[in-house]
Design a protein around this motif. Sequence first.
Motif, PDB file in Angstrom:
ATOM      1  N   PHE A   1      41.831  36.167 -26.161  1.00  0.00           N
ATOM      2  CA  PHE A   1      40.421  35.785 -26.079  1.00  0.00           C
ATOM      3  C   PHE A   1      40.131  35.470 -24.610  1.00  0.00           C
ATOM      4  CE2 PHE A   1      40.979  35.509 -30.504  1.00  0.00           C
ATOM      5  CZ  PHE A   1      39.771  35.293 -31.146  1.00  0.00           C
ATOM      6  N   ILE A   2      38.925  35.791 -24.159  1.00  0.00           N
ATOM      7  CA  ILE A   2      38.547  35.542 -22.765  1.00  0.00           C
ATOM      8  C   ILE A   2      37.498  34.446 -22.720  1.00  0.00           C
ATOM      9  CG2 ILE A   2      37.540  36.536 -20.676  1.00  0.00           C
ATOM     10  CD1 ILE A   2      38.592  39.268 -21.573  1.00  0.00           C
ATOM     11  N   LEU A   3      37.786  33.402 -21.935  1.00  0.00           N
ATOM     12  CA  LEU A   3      36.857  32.275 -21.788  1.00  0.00           C
ATOM     13  C   LEU A   3      36.391  32.199 -20.339  1.00  0.00           C
ATOM     14  CD1 LEU A   3      38.127  31.642 -24.555  1.00  0.00           C
ATOM     15  CD2 LEU A   3      38.182  29.238 -23.894  1.00  0.00           C
ATOM     16  N   ALA A   4      35.144  32.625 -20.110  1.00  0.00           N
ATOM     17  CA  ALA A   4      34.542  32.523 -18.780  1.00  0.00           C
ATOM     18  C   ALA A   4      33.972  31.112 -18.652  1.00  0.00           C
ATOM     19  CB  ALA A   4      33.455  33.578 -18.613  1.00  0.00           C
TER      20      ALA A   4
ATOM     21  N   PHE B   1      31.284  32.833 -22.866  1.00  0.00           N
ATOM     22  CA  PHE B   1      30.836  32.166 -21.647  1.00  0.00           C
ATOM     23  C   PHE B   1      30.651  30.697 -22.007  1.00  0.00           C
ATOM     24  CE2 PHE B   1      29.906  36.588 -20.998  1.00  0.00           C
ATOM     25  CZ  PHE B   1      30.180  36.797 -19.650  1.00  0.00           C
ATOM     26  N   VAL B   2      31.483  29.842 -21.429  1.00  0.00           N
ATOM     27  CA  VAL B   2      31.572  28.462 -21.913  1.00  0.00           C
ATOM     28  C   VAL B   2      31.504  27.451 -20.772  1.00  0.00           C
ATOM     29  CG1 VAL B   2      33.018  29.219 -23.841  1.00  0.00           C
ATOM     30  CG2 VAL B   2      34.106  28.357 -21.761  1.00  0.00           C
ATOM     31  N   SER B   3      31.294  26.224 -21.187  1.00  0.00           N
ATOM     32  CA  SER B   3      31.394  25.071 -20.295  1.00  0.00           C
ATOM     33  C   SER B   3      32.189  23.994 -21.013  1.00  0.00           C
ATOM     34  CB  SER B   3      30.015  24.529 -19.917  1.00  0.00           C
ATOM     35  OG  SER B   3      30.135  23.249 -19.305  1.00  0.00           O
ATOM     36  N   ALA B   4      33.178  23.418 -20.324  1.00  0.00           N
ATOM     37  CA  ALA B   4      33.994  22.363 -20.927  1.00  0.00           C
ATOM     38  C   ALA B   4      33.175  21.106 -21.202  1.00  0.00           C
ATOM     39  CB  ALA B   4      35.177  22.036 -20.019  1.00  0.00           C
ATOM     40  N   LEU B   5      31.950  21.067 -20.688  1.00  0.00           N
ATOM     41  CA  LEU B   5      31.070  19.922 -20.929  1.00  0.00           C
ATOM     42  C   LEU B   5      30.284  20.064 -22.231  1.00  0.00           C
ATOM     43  CD1 LEU B   5      29.596  19.499 -17.316  1.00  0.00           C
ATOM     44  CD2 LEU B   5      31.568  18.346 -18.323  1.00  0.00           C
ATOM     45  N   ASP B   6      30.302  21.266 -22.806  1.00  0.00           N
ATOM     46  CA  ASP B   6      29.533  21.549 -24.020  1.00  0.00           C
ATOM     47  C   ASP B   6      30.443  21.431 -25.242  1.00  0.00           C
ATOM     48  OD1 ASP B   6      27.881  22.431 -26.001  1.00  0.00           O
ATOM     49  OD2 ASP B   6      27.583  24.443 -25.181  1.00  0.00           O
ATOM     50  N   LYS B   7      30.236  20.415 -26.069  1.00  0.00           N
ATOM     51  CA  LYS B   7      31.111  20.170 -27.216  1.00  0.00           C
ATOM     52  C   LYS B   7      30.981  21.254 -28.291  1.00  0.00           C
ATOM     53  CE  LYS B   7      31.356  15.170 -26.574  1.00  0.00           C
ATOM     54  NZ  LYS B   7      32.728  15.250 -26.025  1.00  0.00           N
ATOM     55  N   LYS B   8      29.899  22.029 -28.262  1.00  0.00           N
ATOM     56  CA  LYS B   8      29.730  23.103 -29.249  1.00  0.00           C
ATOM     57  C   LYS B   8      30.731  24.228 -29.043  1.00  0.00           C
ATOM     58  CE  LYS B   8      25.924  24.879 -30.436  1.00  0.00           C
ATOM     59  NZ  LYS B   8      24.634  25.612 -30.298  1.00  0.00           N
ATOM     60  N   VAL B   9      31.280  24.317 -27.845  1.00  0.00           N
ATOM     61  CA  VAL B   9      32.221  25.391 -27.527  1.00  0.00           C
ATOM     62  C   VAL B   9      33.397  25.377 -28.503  1.00  0.00           C
ATOM     63  CG1 VAL B   9      33.931  26.153 -25.819  1.00  0.00           C
ATOM     64  CG2 VAL B   9      31.596  25.580 -25.106  1.00  0.00           C
ATOM     65  N   ARG B  10      33.874  24.180 -28.827  1.00  0.00           N
ATOM     66  CA  ARG B  10      35.041  24.064 -29.705  1.00  0.00           C
ATOM     67  C   ARG B  10      34.807  24.777 -31.037  1.00  0.00           C
ATOM     68  NH1 ARG B  10      37.000  20.689 -33.857  1.00  0.00           N
ATOM     69  NH2 ARG B  10      39.268  20.327 -33.735  1.00  0.00           N
ATOM     70  N   SER B  11      33.718  24.450 -31.706  1.00  0.00           N
ATOM     71  CA  SER B  11      33.450  25.051 -33.014  1.00  0.00           C
ATOM     72  C   SER B  11      33.120  26.534 -32.891  1.00  0.00           C
ATOM     73  CB  SER B  11      32.311  24.318 -33.720  1.00  0.00           C
ATOM     74  OG  SER B  11      31.132  24.359 -32.968  1.00  0.00           O
ATOM     75  N   ASP B  12      32.389  26.923 -31.844  1.00  0.00           N
ATOM     76  CA  ASP B  12      32.011  28.330 -31.669  1.00  0.00           C
ATOM     77  C   ASP B  12      33.240  29.226 -31.524  1.00  0.00           C
ATOM     78  OD1 ASP B  12      29.374  27.616 -31.796  1.00  0.00           O
ATOM     79  OD2 ASP B  12      29.016  27.692 -29.629  1.00  0.00           O
ATOM     80  N   VAL B  13      34.188  28.797 -30.690  1.00  0.00           N
ATOM     81  CA  VAL B  13      35.373  29.615 -30.428  1.00  0.00           C
ATOM     82  C   VAL B  13      36.317  29.603 -31.630  1.00  0.00           C
ATOM     83  CG1 VAL B  13      37.400  29.908 -28.947  1.00  0.00           C
ATOM     84  CG2 VAL B  13      35.203  29.265 -27.937  1.00  0.00           C
ATOM     85  N   LEU B  14      36.604  28.416 -32.177  1.00  0.00           N
ATOM     86  CA  LEU B  14      37.550  28.332 -33.285  1.00  0.00           C
ATOM     87  C   LEU B  14      37.012  29.004 -34.542  1.00  0.00           C
ATOM     88  CD1 LEU B  14      39.052  24.732 -32.895  1.00  0.00           C
ATOM     89  CD2 LEU B  14      39.918  26.914 -32.036  1.00  0.00           C
TER      90      LEU B  14
END
Length: 476
Positions: free
Chosen positions: A334-337, A378-391
């Motif tokens: 998986f690629i995380l920008a 395309f993510v930001s470590a400050l955005d808590k939604k990233v966790r659920s979106d990726v997983l």
Amino acid sequence: MSFRGDRDKDTICAVSTPHGVGGISVIRVSGPVTLAIVSKVASFLPEHPESHRVYFGNLSTVNGVEIDEVLVTYFKNGKSFTGEEVIEISCHGSPLICQTILNQLIQLGARAADRGEFTYRAFMNGKLDLVQAESVLSLIESQSQQAAKLALRQLKGSLSHKLEQIEDDMTWILAHAEASIDFSTEGIDVVDNTIVIQRLKKIEATLKELVGTFRVGRLLKDGFRIVLTGLPNVGKSSLLNLFLEDERAIVTDIPGTTRDVIHGDTSFEGMKFTFVDTAGLRDEATDLVERIGIQRSYEAQNESDVVFFVFDVEKGLSSEELQILESLDPQKTFILANKTDRIGGQKPLETVEKAIKNSKFFQKIHDPEAFFTRRVFFVSALDKKVRSDVLKELVKEFADLQMENTVLVSNARHYENLQRALENTQRSQAVVDQGMGSEFLALELKESLIAIHETLGKRFDDQIMDRVFKEFCIGK
């Protein structure tokens, strides 16, 4: 330690609940003189207790000193987990009380149980087959909802029933092959080869299906192992903390801060995920410790189920990063920008998207557009939604994990045996195709049947027993 011999006739006892202080503890006693022993410290038990009934009273030493108020549950011989006469003593959860009760039981003739000895006796007494016995341990050790469901399905016999069907088909072919050998001098074919081939193909298809489920089964049992990799200072540690929902890794702007592999577990939608943060990959590392950390990063990548390749979207993809990306397996990448919070406008994102799609890595992918849609974030470590979106997207990749009635192989011993059975079955087909005779068919197919019997525990030796039961805790 061997369970066999005269020790199998002993009455055994152990604490079956976790050790330590708690509300209650359960002490299990199993063997031919269970009731006779326990009655000496539990005088309130009737001479002929009713099976599966609970009795309340005071437990005392042989000298009449009260130990505790307890509940005693009696299980008749043949109607218990082990298949023997069993009593379970529920006492207050004090290690001192538990040890006092155990000392009394041992003084009266019981023996402290070995690891897994209760389950071993259930297996030896025909209450469980070996697959089900192993599922008991898997259920105890399960760390996610999906792992527990899989273990419970196997305990109920889902895999065992499938293997017994294979066993029946193999036995049918072998019986006819042996009959053909007996009548070979008279030129009589007991069964047409076309029917034998049909049966062998059915067995092969079932074995292939089971062997093919091992990766999925192992992921359900053990969870996903995900490695975050990339250059130093691209935000891998920040993303690790985000996915784990815990400040596990130290985060600084200094390249090379992470020098060793950092592990952390989390769960999402009933699945277990083990995240691994690794040292940033860079050729110019001169520090010995950092170089060792980078080497471990590559090792972690090879051992992982999934790789999250992380880069700084603000800086774009460097030639070094494109080389790292090219070295990765597209099947598990998986690629995380990362760091989208630092850029403004759409143009930088479009530039990065173009660089990814033009990379040599993308040339290895069968369906690049689908990959970009489902595996590039395309993510930001400050955005808590990233966790659920990726997983959530990762779990979608294994949607068949959610199938409640799927028969899966999750144990390495089962996988090895079934792989061996499959290979011998395929050789059996070749023997029939080449017209080599029933003797050669029987020789190959017997090896397949032995592998099935070893899986179910219908054929076993000390080595198999040690491999299965050495992992159990005392009391189970």
